[in-house]
Write an enzyme that holds these catalytic residues in place. Structure first.
Site, PDB file in Angstrom:
ATOM      1  N   TYR A  55      -7.382  67.899  38.731  1.00 23.13           N
ATOM      2  CA  TYR A  55      -7.010  66.536  38.360  1.00 23.13           C
ATOM      3  C   TYR A  55      -6.773  66.431  36.857  1.00 23.13           C
ATOM      4  O   TYR A  55      -7.708  66.306  36.059  1.00 23.13           O
ATOM      5  CB  TYR A  55      -8.089  65.546  38.789  1.00 23.13           C
ATOM      6  CG  TYR A  55      -8.365  65.528  40.282  1.00 23.13           C
ATOM      7  CD1 TYR A  55      -7.434  66.002  41.203  1.00 23.13           C
ATOM      8  CD2 TYR A  55      -9.569  65.044  40.782  1.00 23.13           C
ATOM      9  CE1 TYR A  55      -7.689  65.984  42.565  1.00 23.13           C
ATOM     10  CE2 TYR A  55      -9.830  65.016  42.143  1.00 23.13           C
ATOM     11  CZ  TYR A  55      -8.887  65.492  43.028  1.00 23.13           C
ATOM     12  OH  TYR A  55      -9.147  65.488  44.386  1.00 23.13           O
TER      13      TYR A  55
ATOM     14  N   HIS B 141     -10.942  73.965  47.375  1.00 25.71           N
ATOM     15  CA  HIS B 141      -9.879  72.978  47.236  1.00 25.71           C
ATOM     16  C   HIS B 141      -8.518  73.548  47.635  1.00 25.71           C
ATOM     17  O   HIS B 141      -8.048  74.521  47.040  1.00 25.71           O
ATOM     18  CB  HIS B 141      -9.827  72.505  45.770  1.00 25.71           C
ATOM     19  CG  HIS B 141      -9.102  71.225  45.560  1.00 25.71           C
ATOM     20  ND1 HIS B 141      -8.798  70.753  44.297  1.00 25.71           N
ATOM     21  CD2 HIS B 141      -8.621  70.293  46.422  1.00 25.71           C
ATOM     22  CE1 HIS B 141      -8.175  69.593  44.403  1.00 25.71           C
ATOM     23  NE2 HIS B 141      -8.054  69.299  45.688  1.00 25.71           N
TER      24      HIS B 141
END
Length: 321
Positions: free
Chosen positions: A50, A133
């Protein structure tokens, strides 16, 4: 471990704090975390991906003065953030120009480095939950090295729970059935407009006692307004007209019961017995307060039966009430 308090099954998703799909001023990012805390949200999720670490840094700054034992913090592994010689604009949806870059790494050394880097960026001494992830193209590496490393860390008490976060259900289902994980983060695949998780991963989680954190419940924007806005997105791309049409039909039924489409979208996933909570991405304090108010909305039971009778919701979908 318990991820959400019984009284508050909503938490903050940290992707917008890393400038996902638009720049968020530093002040707004910190105040967004403050607003989430003020609303009683005690689950906070982030990832190195992010904003190339920016999301972790901002979440950490917002949580720095909070008692560490009073919230649950999750981050992720699979991407290493490293420094390059020159600044460049990120090409993966985050509005940022930086010398930082990302590369895939599901090795043992990569997992250990990723966790160490996350702890440093966030400014904390531990991660409560660590997700593998987006291993869509890295199944073999994830199974051979990433998950065994996380299991070892969990067994040592270094982290509390492990799992995987993905935008698909098939591989998550394999992980649930094949690996000793505690939780999954299911992104966009158990929503009011896309409940496909009912076919595989949610039954598997129930059978194996794996908790589910549902995220992407607005499908990146299609369900976040009372009516789909012009240019509304689904899975971070322009929404197909058929999906926009379905969202408008869902909105019709919601309005007939005196509630809004986003209020129903927030309530829907929480009715499934495998779903322990939801995390909502917010970029301003106002968005936090709006979503918190929506989550407190009482949804008439008749709404769900009307959605099913009109074919807008699957008959096998658990519903509130």
């Amino acid at each position: 471990m318990k991820l959400f308090p019984d009284s508050q099954p909503v938490g903050l998703g940290g992707a917008p704090l890393g400038n996902l799909l638009g720049e968020v001023p530093e002040k707004d990012a910190i105040e967004t975390v403050d607003a989430a805390w003020a609303e009683g949200w005690r689950y906070f999720d982030t990832a190195p991906h992010y904003g190339l670490g920016l999301g972790e840094e901002r979440l950490g700054a917002g949580l720095r003065s909070r008692p560490r034992d009073e919230y649950v913090l999750s981050s992720k592994v699979g991407r290493i953030i490293y420094e390059a010689a020159d600044a460049a604009t990120d090409d993966e949806g985050f509005e940022i120009s930086t010398t930082r870059r990302r590369r895939w790494d599901f090795s043992r050394d990569g997992v250990l480095r990723s966790i160490e880097d996350s702890l440093r960026r966030i400014g904390t001494d531990r991660l409560d939950v660590v997700f593998v992830h987006d291993p869509d193209d890295h199944y073999d590496e994830a199974v051979a090295t990433a998950f065994p490393t996380l299991i070892e860390l969990r067994d040592q008490g270094v982290i509390g729970a492990i799992g995987s976060g993905m935008n698909q259900t098939a591989m998550l289902t394999r992980f649930v059935r094949e690996i000793d994980i505690d939780v999954i983060m299911l992104a966009g695949r158990y929503t009011l407009i896309d409940p496909d998780g009912l076919d595989d991963v949610l039954p598997a989680c129930l059978a194996d006692n794996v908790q589910v954190v549902a995220v992407g419940i607005f499908n990146s924007g299609l369900l976040c307004q009372p009516r789909p806005a012009p240019g509304a997105t689904f899975n971070y791309a322009p929404a197909d007209p058929s999906l926009v049409n379905k969202a408008n039909k869902l909105a019709d039924v919601c309005e007939s019961h005196g509630v809004t489409l986003p209020a129903a979208a927030l309530a829907f996933p929480l009715a499934h017995p495998a779903v322990t909570g939801i995390a909502v991405g917010c970029r301003t304090p106002a968005e936090v307060h709006t979503n918190a108010a929506l989550a407190r909305t009482e949804i008439p039971v008749g709404l769900w039966s009307d959605l099913k009778s009109t074919g807008l919701l699957r008959e096998d979908a658990p519903t509130p009430g």
